[in-house]
Design a protein around this motif. Structure first.
Motif, short mmCIF file in Angstrom:
data_model
loop_
_atom_site.label_atom_id
_atom_site.label_comp_id
_atom_site.label_asym_id
_atom_site.label_seq_id
_atom_site.Cartn_x
_atom_site.Cartn_y
_atom_site.Cartn_z
N ILE A 1 89.67 63.46 68.84
CA ILE A 1 90.86 64.12 68.27
C ILE A 1 91.16 65.46 68.93
O ILE A 1 92.05 66.18 68.50
CB ILE A 1 90.69 64.35 66.74
CG1 ILE A 1 89.43 65.20 66.47
CG2 ILE A 1 90.61 63.04 65.99
CD1 ILE A 1 89.37 65.75 65.06
N ASN B 1 87.09 71.24 75.44
CA ASN B 1 86.03 70.34 74.99
C ASN B 1 86.57 69.01 74.49
O ASN B 1 87.78 68.81 74.39
CB ASN B 1 85.26 71.02 73.86
CG ASN B 1 84.72 72.36 74.29
OD1 ASN B 1 83.78 72.44 75.06
ND2 ASN B 1 85.34 73.44 73.81
N SER C 1 89.73 67.59 58.27
CA SER C 1 90.97 66.85 58.58
C SER C 1 92.01 66.97 57.47
O SER C 1 93.19 66.65 57.70
CB SER C 1 90.66 65.37 58.81
OG SER C 1 89.78 65.24 59.89
P1 ADP Z 1 88.62 73.38 72.07
O1 ADP Z 1 87.47 74.34 72.06
O2 ADP Z 1 88.55 72.37 73.11
O3 ADP Z 1 89.91 74.14 72.03
P2 ADP Z 1 88.83 73.08 69.22
O4 ADP Z 1 87.60 73.58 68.54
O5 ADP Z 1 90.01 73.96 69.22
O6 ADP Z 1 88.50 72.59 70.68
O7 ADP Z 1 89.20 71.69 68.53
C1 ADP Z 1 90.25 70.89 69.02
C2 ADP Z 1 90.95 70.18 67.87
O8 ADP Z 1 90.03 69.35 67.18
C3 ADP Z 1 91.50 71.12 66.83
O9 ADP Z 1 92.76 71.60 67.18
C4 ADP Z 1 91.53 70.26 65.60
O10 ADP Z 1 92.69 69.45 65.60
C5 ADP Z 1 90.31 69.36 65.79
N1 ADP Z 1 89.15 69.91 65.06
C6 ADP Z 1 88.24 70.81 65.53
N2 ADP Z 1 87.33 71.11 64.59
C7 ADP Z 1 87.64 70.39 63.50
C8 ADP Z 1 87.08 70.25 62.16
N3 ADP Z 1 85.98 70.91 61.79
N4 ADP Z 1 87.69 69.39 61.31
C9 ADP Z 1 88.80 68.70 61.68
N5 ADP Z 1 89.37 68.78 62.89
C10 ADP Z 1 88.81 69.61 63.81
#
Ligand code: ADP
Ligand code: MG
Length: 408
Positions: A37, A43, A115
């Motif tokens: 997702i 990442n 979510s």
């Molecule tokens: P990156 O470090 O690659 O930017 P993120 O930590 O921002 O990754 O996470 C990318 C996406 O994954 C978020 O924008 C969100 O939609 C989803 N996501 C990340 N952590 C969670 C979580 N704990 N619960 C639900 N969705 C999550």
């Protein structure tokens, strides 16, 4: 099947196996579903779910290469993120996702599935209001930074922590994208809206005075180990659900200026402001939403300042730094850094390689051209006059004044 899917396949199998082995929420699970997702640049993020029990978790996997650029990126970022979420959970209970597990070998960080929350940026673009947002983020920043400032932390403990969270790879990204590219386009990766090409050249690339101030702020980012900060506190790193807020994705954390977090949040509220200013047609609706944003920006800055002073006075241990007037001097430094960083963030997300939906979702329109000009002109004032931004109202006054100056 795309190259990305091919690349992901062996990772997916490993992640599901990891979740089964290590996560208590899946003890006794027979079959787990998974989906990738991630929407970030760096990442891979997987949602893992047991269809029978309904239990779920998020696993963030840090590949040795950045997702978008493909360049090598220290996998230690995953450890930093896991440790930061745990620390922040302790300092600011309820304001970050709960960490379930961190596995260094697997480069996996498992956490609570949020979510049912929405990403703040997308909600602001839909012009939704969050009455407790300013309070929650002010509290988050104060509570997570105060314990590691010199006035509070034990000197050698702090220095050991500075080493533990040195984070050179991710700091280099910020130094390039926030503190260099928008003023030089040295990497040649800037994305400038064609209708604003001349404007950007004049206002950003050719403005030597601005460049000098951005350079001074860069020095502070690189040297002022004020506190352990989040390092990427934009509206895409904040989940919201009604009055509830969770701050996530602290992989850019390091010891830096507190104003970097404060300013990042302000700058991102300003994107929402510019979006609302050009895209809401109905006059009453517009006045109401802009009014809420004004209130939120002003309340956030003023509440941050108030809470910061209270927490400082409550926790200060250093005998010199408890001298009368030191706390106010320290806060005034943080507030001027905050204005500078707000401006830097606004410029870099408008012309840099990592842009924001608040502006890009306006498409190729006159509204987008105007919104970008409002953002850049306000940003310049925030940077150049940063010492004058000691109250929240000052930000709102500049936004309104600039919006009036940029023709619709
Ligand atoms: P990156 O470090 O690659 O930017 P993120 O930590 O921002 O990754 O996470 C990318 C996406 O994954 C978020 O924008 C969100 O939609 C989803 N996501 C990340 N952590 C969670 C979580 N704990 N619960 C639900 N969705 C999550
Ligand atoms: Mg991210």
């Amino acid at each position: 099947m795309s190259t990305r899917d091919e690349h992901l396949k062996p990772i997916e199998a490993k992640i599901v196996d990891y979740a089964k082995r290590r996560l208590r929420v899946f003890s006794g699970s027979e079959r787990l579903e998974h989906s990738e997702i991630g929407d970030g640049n760096i990442n891979y993020v997987f949602r893992i779910r047991d269809p029978k029990s309904g239990a779920s978790a998020i696993v963030k996997y840090a590949d040795a290469n950045s997702r978008s650029s493909g360049k090598a990126l220290d996998i230690d970022r995953n450890r930093i993120e896991a440790e930061l979420l745990r620390l922040q959970g302790r300092y600011a209970p309820g304001l970050v996702p709960e960490v379930y597990d961190y596995d260094r070998e697997m480069c996996c960080l498992a956490m609570e599935d949020l979510s049912d929350y929405a990403i703040l940026r997308y909600e602001l673009i839909k012009h939704k209001k969050f009455p407790t947002l300013a309070d929650n983020i002010a509290e988050f920043i104060v509570n997570t930074t105060i314990p590691t400032i010199d006035a509070v932390a034990e000197s050698s403990d702090k220095k050991r922590m500075v080493g533990r969270y040195i984070n050179p790879d991710l700091c280099r990204i910020t130094e390039q994208l926030v503190y260099t590219d928008p003023y030089t386009n040295r990497s040649g990766r800037n994305k400038v809206t064609p209708s604003n090409a001349e404007f950007v050249k004049r206002e950003l690339y050719d403005d030597e005075k601005l460049r000098l101030e951005a350079a001074k702020l860069k020095y502070r980012f690189m040297n002022d180990a004020q506190a352990l900060i989040h390092g990427d506190l934009h509206s895409g790193s904040i989940f919201v659900k009604g009055p509830m807020v969770k701050v996530f994705d602290p992989e850019f954390a390091y010891f830096g200026p507190i104003g970097y977090d404060v300013g990042n949040f302000i700058g991102n509220l300003c994107f929402a402001w510019a979006n609302a200013c050009v895209s809401i047609r109905d006059a009453r609706e517009k006045e109401e939403y802009i009014g809420w944003l004004d209130e939120t920006i002003a309340r956030f800055v003023d509440l941050f300042a108030r809470k910061f002073l209270i927490a400082f006075r409550q926790h200060v241990t250093d005998p010199m730094m408890s001298t009368a007037g030191y706390d106010e001097w320290f806060l005034s430094e943080v507030l001027s850094d905050s204005a500078g960083v707000a401006g830097l963030e606004m410029n870099r997300r408008t012309v840099g390689v990592a842009q924001v939906k608040d502006l890009t979702s306006l498409g190729d329109t006159d509204e987008r051209t105007r919104a970008e000009r409002i953002v850049i002109l306000a940003a310049k004032d925030f940077i150049l006059q940063r010492r004058a931004y000691s109250s929240g109202r000052k930000y709102c006054e500049t936004l309104h004044e600039v919006a009036e100056r940029v023709p619709g």
